[in-house]
Design a protein around this motif. Structure first.
Motif, PDB file in Angstrom:
ATOM      1  N   ARG A 134       6.114  46.779 -44.129  1.00 43.90           N
ATOM      2  CA  ARG A 134       4.873  46.013 -44.318  1.00 43.90           C
ATOM      3  C   ARG A 134       5.157  44.525 -44.495  1.00 43.90           C
ATOM      4  N   ASN A 135       6.158  44.207 -45.325  1.00 45.24           N
ATOM      5  CA  ASN A 135       6.456  42.799 -45.582  1.00 45.24           C
ATOM      6  C   ASN A 135       6.998  42.097 -44.350  1.00 45.24           C
ATOM      7  N   ALA A 136       7.848  42.784 -43.567  1.00 47.04           N
ATOM      8  CA  ALA A 136       8.347  42.193 -42.329  1.00 47.04           C
ATOM      9  C   ALA A 136       7.217  42.058 -41.302  1.00 47.04           C
ATOM     10  N   LEU A 137       6.332  43.032 -41.256  1.00 54.61           N
ATOM     11  CA  LEU A 137       5.201  42.972 -40.336  1.00 54.61           C
ATOM     12  C   LEU A 137       4.292  41.786 -40.666  1.00 54.61           C
ATOM     13  N   LEU A 138       4.113  41.499 -41.945  1.00 48.59           N
ATOM     14  CA  LEU A 138       3.274  40.372 -42.336  1.00 48.59           C
ATOM     15  C   LEU A 138       3.857  39.058 -41.826  1.00 48.59           C
ATOM     16  N   ALA A 139       5.178  38.933 -41.844  1.00 47.45           N
ATOM     17  CA  ALA A 139       5.809  37.728 -41.304  1.00 47.45           C
ATOM     18  C   ALA A 139       5.628  37.632 -39.794  1.00 47.45           C
ATOM     19  N   ASP A 140       5.395  38.759 -39.133  1.00 42.95           N
ATOM     20  CA  ASP A 140       5.181  38.754 -37.682  1.00 42.95           C
ATOM     21  C   ASP A 140       3.821  38.198 -37.289  1.00 42.95           C
ATOM     22  N   VAL A 141       2.835  38.305 -38.185  1.00 41.65           N
ATOM     23  CA  VAL A 141       1.456  38.034 -37.783  1.00 41.65           C
ATOM     24  C   VAL A 141       0.929  36.703 -38.306  1.00 41.65           C
ATOM     25  N   VAL A 142       1.795  35.866 -38.897  1.00 40.86           N
ATOM     26  CA  VAL A 142       1.330  34.602 -39.454  1.00 40.86           C
ATOM     27  C   VAL A 142       2.383  33.533 -39.169  1.00 40.86           C
ATOM     28  N   PRO A 143       1.986  32.280 -38.930  1.00 40.02           N
ATOM     29  CA  PRO A 143       2.991  31.227 -38.725  1.00 40.02           C
ATOM     30  C   PRO A 143       3.788  30.958 -39.992  1.00 40.02           C
ATOM     31  N   ALA A 144       5.031  30.487 -39.819  1.00 48.43           N
ATOM     32  CA  ALA A 144       5.910  30.264 -40.965  1.00 48.43           C
ATOM     33  C   ALA A 144       5.320  29.254 -41.947  1.00 48.43           C
ATOM     34  N   SER A 145       4.506  28.330 -41.482  1.00 52.27           N
ATOM     35  CA  SER A 145       3.910  27.323 -42.363  1.00 52.27           C
ATOM     36  C   SER A 145       2.889  27.914 -43.321  1.00 52.27           C
ATOM     37  N   ALA A 146       2.510  29.168 -43.109  1.00 53.66           N
ATOM     38  CA  ALA A 146       1.488  29.801 -43.950  1.00 53.66           C
ATOM     39  C   ALA A 146       1.992  31.067 -44.624  1.00 53.66           C
ATOM     40  N   TYR A 147       3.301  31.232 -44.726  1.00 55.18           N
ATOM     41  CA  TYR A 147       3.837  32.427 -45.380  1.00 55.18           C
ATOM     42  C   TYR A 147       3.328  32.555 -46.817  1.00 55.18           C
ATOM     43  N   GLY A 148       3.293  31.453 -47.546  1.00 57.00           N
ATOM     44  CA  GLY A 148       2.872  31.514 -48.941  1.00 57.00           C
ATOM     45  C   GLY A 148       1.469  32.064 -49.093  1.00 57.00           C
ATOM     46  N   ARG A 149       0.535  31.528 -48.309  1.00 52.03           N
ATOM     47  CA  ARG A 149      -0.843  31.995 -48.412  1.00 52.03           C
ATOM     48  C   ARG A 149      -0.992  33.442 -47.959  1.00 52.03           C
ATOM     49  N   ALA A 150      -0.270  33.819 -46.902  1.00 51.00           N
ATOM     50  CA  ALA A 150      -0.370  35.190 -46.405  1.00 51.00           C
ATOM     51  C   ALA A 150       0.145  36.193 -47.437  1.00 51.00           C
ATOM     52  N   TYR A 151       1.319  35.923 -48.005  1.00 50.55           N
ATOM     53  CA  TYR A 151       1.849  36.844 -49.006  1.00 50.55           C
ATOM     54  C   TYR A 151       1.053  36.768 -50.301  1.00 50.55           C
ATOM     55  N   GLY A 152       0.487  35.598 -50.612  1.00 49.13           N
ATOM     56  CA  GLY A 152      -0.386  35.503 -51.774  1.00 49.13           C
ATOM     57  C   GLY A 152      -1.634  36.348 -51.615  1.00 49.13           C
ATOM     58  N   PHE A 153      -2.196  36.343 -50.414  1.00 47.17           N
ATOM     59  CA  PHE A 153      -3.382  37.167 -50.144  1.00 47.17           C
ATOM     60  C   PHE A 153      -3.049  38.651 -50.257  1.00 47.17           C
ATOM     61  N   GLU A 154      -1.910  39.043 -49.691  1.00 43.84           N
ATOM     62  CA  GLU A 154      -1.510  40.458 -49.768  1.00 43.84           C
ATOM     63  C   GLU A 154      -1.306  40.895 -51.211  1.00 43.84           C
ATOM     64  N   ARG A 155      -0.653  40.047 -52.035  1.00 36.65           N
ATOM     65  CA  ARG A 155      -0.432  40.378 -53.437  1.00 36.65           C
ATOM     66  C   ARG A 155      -1.748  40.419 -54.215  1.00 36.65           C
ATOM     67  N   ALA A 156      -2.664  39.502 -53.890  1.00 36.92           N
ATOM     68  CA  ALA A 156      -3.962  39.501 -54.567  1.00 36.92           C
ATOM     69  C   ALA A 156      -4.716  40.796 -54.284  1.00 36.92           C
ATOM     70  N   MET A 157      -4.689  41.239 -53.037  1.00 37.86           N
ATOM     71  CA  MET A 157      -5.383  42.477 -52.678  1.00 37.86           C
ATOM     72  C   MET A 157      -4.721  43.679 -53.348  1.00 37.86           C
ATOM     73  N   ASP A 158      -3.392  43.671 -53.428  1.00 38.81           N
ATOM     74  CA  ASP A 158      -2.685  44.760 -54.091  1.00 38.81           C
ATOM     75  C   ASP A 158      -3.040  44.814 -55.578  1.00 38.81           C
ATOM     76  N   ASN A 159      -3.061  43.651 -56.229  1.00 43.43           N
ATOM     77  CA  ASN A 159      -3.406  43.609 -57.653  1.00 43.43           C
ATOM     78  C   ASN A 159      -4.862  44.015 -57.891  1.00 43.43           C
TER      79      ASN A 159
END
Length: 411
Positions: A134-159
């Motif tokens: 899942r974490n590697a797939l998330l890096a596939d679907v977003v530009p590197a300049s937005a990794y922080g926001r993408a992983y922040g969104f995923e963590r927010a939804m998980d929490n």
């Protein structure tokens, strides 16, 4: 649900001209929310199912959970090796979410303790396998300049799923009882698998590669900047105690003034506040990491470690004040929201693309084993010496992690 999330949140993310909440990111975030709801229901009901319905002991519950957590930790390393290949990681992600949902729900139909043990172990193994994918797939679907926001969104939804899941369990038990409530947890679990399929279909086409043998690529992960970062993360995780000990600390300190039952309820309210703080903090932490450039994830991770050090210092103090106890819970909640977001973003930035799955597998294993060590050693210190000694020990690890992360950031 996925489309609604995409439309409602992405407007804020386009202020800097970059679209970060793509359909793929929204799909993965929705999968994290739904999966967490799906497995929080049987997790919340497992003690009642074992002790009340199957007449098992607390020792049986402890053994089942311990074995399941151990298998999940080992599966994360194996999942990392599988997730190095872009095509394989997609299959592992879909299969992991589907199997976790099915086996977790079948616990409601179990008629013996050994059946519960097998189903729980299988579900947690599948859950561990899917994490690096899942974490590697998330890096596939977003530009590197937005990794922080993408992983922040995923963590927010998980929490958020961790907040909603137990509440859903309470409602379902009142309506249909423990066994049926556990069985119905398959619905959000299957929806999570469908959300992952949605994300994959909107991801860039997987790169065609010659199929390589499945192996964990440790050498490129443990050397250089990524290796130094993982050393700092390991120091943090060895001091990142399970939230159940935070609840216990609050319960013990509130009991003399409020009584056992009221203290237990108040401690659970504080824990809900912890999860809410983590949910709210995740996306802003990711946004800050993106704005600070290549060192942003490490700097945000360092700030999260500082918050944990302050929180543990607060837990080490003796107080019967609900307000004073709320402060370290909120600090720890904001801290975990920042740390988890930054850990994933930093690994995505620093890991070689062809070893990204292995990198996330190592990260997930460090998190799991570190948490076990933190909880076990702190529990011994708590019993043998005092809660203050236990939390003082944890503060020491936070300071050690802080030194390592600051050195990494400078380099």
């Amino acid at each position: 649900m996925v489309e609604a999330v995409d439309e409602s949140v992405n407007a804020a993310g386009e202020k800097d001209g970059r679209r970060w909440l793509t359909p793929g990111v929204a799909g993965i975030g929705s999968a994290s929310f739904l999966a967490d709801v799906g497995h929080e229901v049987p997790t919340a009901l497992l003690p009642s199912l074992l002790t009340s319905s199957l007449s098992a002991s607390a020792a049986a519950l402890g053994v089942i959970e311990g074995v399941s957590d151990g298998l999940a930790g080992a599966a994360r390393l194996a999942g990392g090796a599988l997730a190095d290949d872009p095509g394989r990681r997609r299959k592992v992600a879909v299969g992991g979410y589907t199997i976790t949902a099915a086996l977790g729900a079948l616990i409601g139909a179990a008629t013996s303790v050994w059946q519960v043990a097998l189903l729980r172990a299988g579900a947690w193994t599948a859950r561990g396998l899917r994490v690096p994918a899942r974490n590697a797939l998330l890096a596939d679907v977003v530009p590197a300049s937005a990794y922080g926001r993408a992983y922040g969104f995923e963590r927010a939804m998980d929490n958020f799923g961790a907040i909603f899941g137990p509440l859903l369990a309470l409602g379902l038990v009142a309506l249909v009882g423990v066994k049926w409530a556990t069985g119905l947890s398959v619905i959000p679990g299957v929806l999570a698998a469908l959300a992952i399929v949605y994300a994959i279909r909107r991801a860039p086409r997987a790169e065609q590669r010659e199929r390589q043998p499945i192996r964990l690529r440790l050498r490129p992960v443990l050397r250089g900047r990524l290796g130094r970062l993982l050393a700092g993360i390991a120091a943090f995780e060895v001091g990142n105690v399970a939230a159940t000990l935070l609840i216990l600390r609050a319960t013990e300190q509130l009991t003399p003034a409020h009584g056992t039952e009221a203290a237990t309820r108040l401690a659970l309210v504080l824990y809900i506040g912890y999860n809410i703080a983590a949910t709210i903090a995740s996306i802003p932490a990711g946004r800050l990491a993106d704005r600070l450039g290549t060192r942003g994830p490490v700097l945000v991770l360092t700030a999260g470690v500082v918050l944990f050090a302050l929180a543990y210092a607060g837990f080490a103090a003796s107080t019967a004040s609900l307000v004073l106890l709320a402060v370290p819970f909120v600090l720890a909640g904001v801290g975990i929201g920042a740390v988890e977001t930054a850990e994933h973003a930093a690994v995505a930035v620093l890991a070689p693309v062809d070893a990204r799955g292995s990198a996330f597998g190592v990260l997930a294993t460090v998190q799991a084993l570190g948490n076990v060590a933190a909880s076990a050693i702190s529990g011994v210190l708590w019993t043998a010496v005092s809660p203050t000694a236990a939390f003082g020990y944890l503060v020491g690890w936070m300071l050690l992690a802080l030194v390592g992360l600051l050195a990494t950031a400078r380099r």
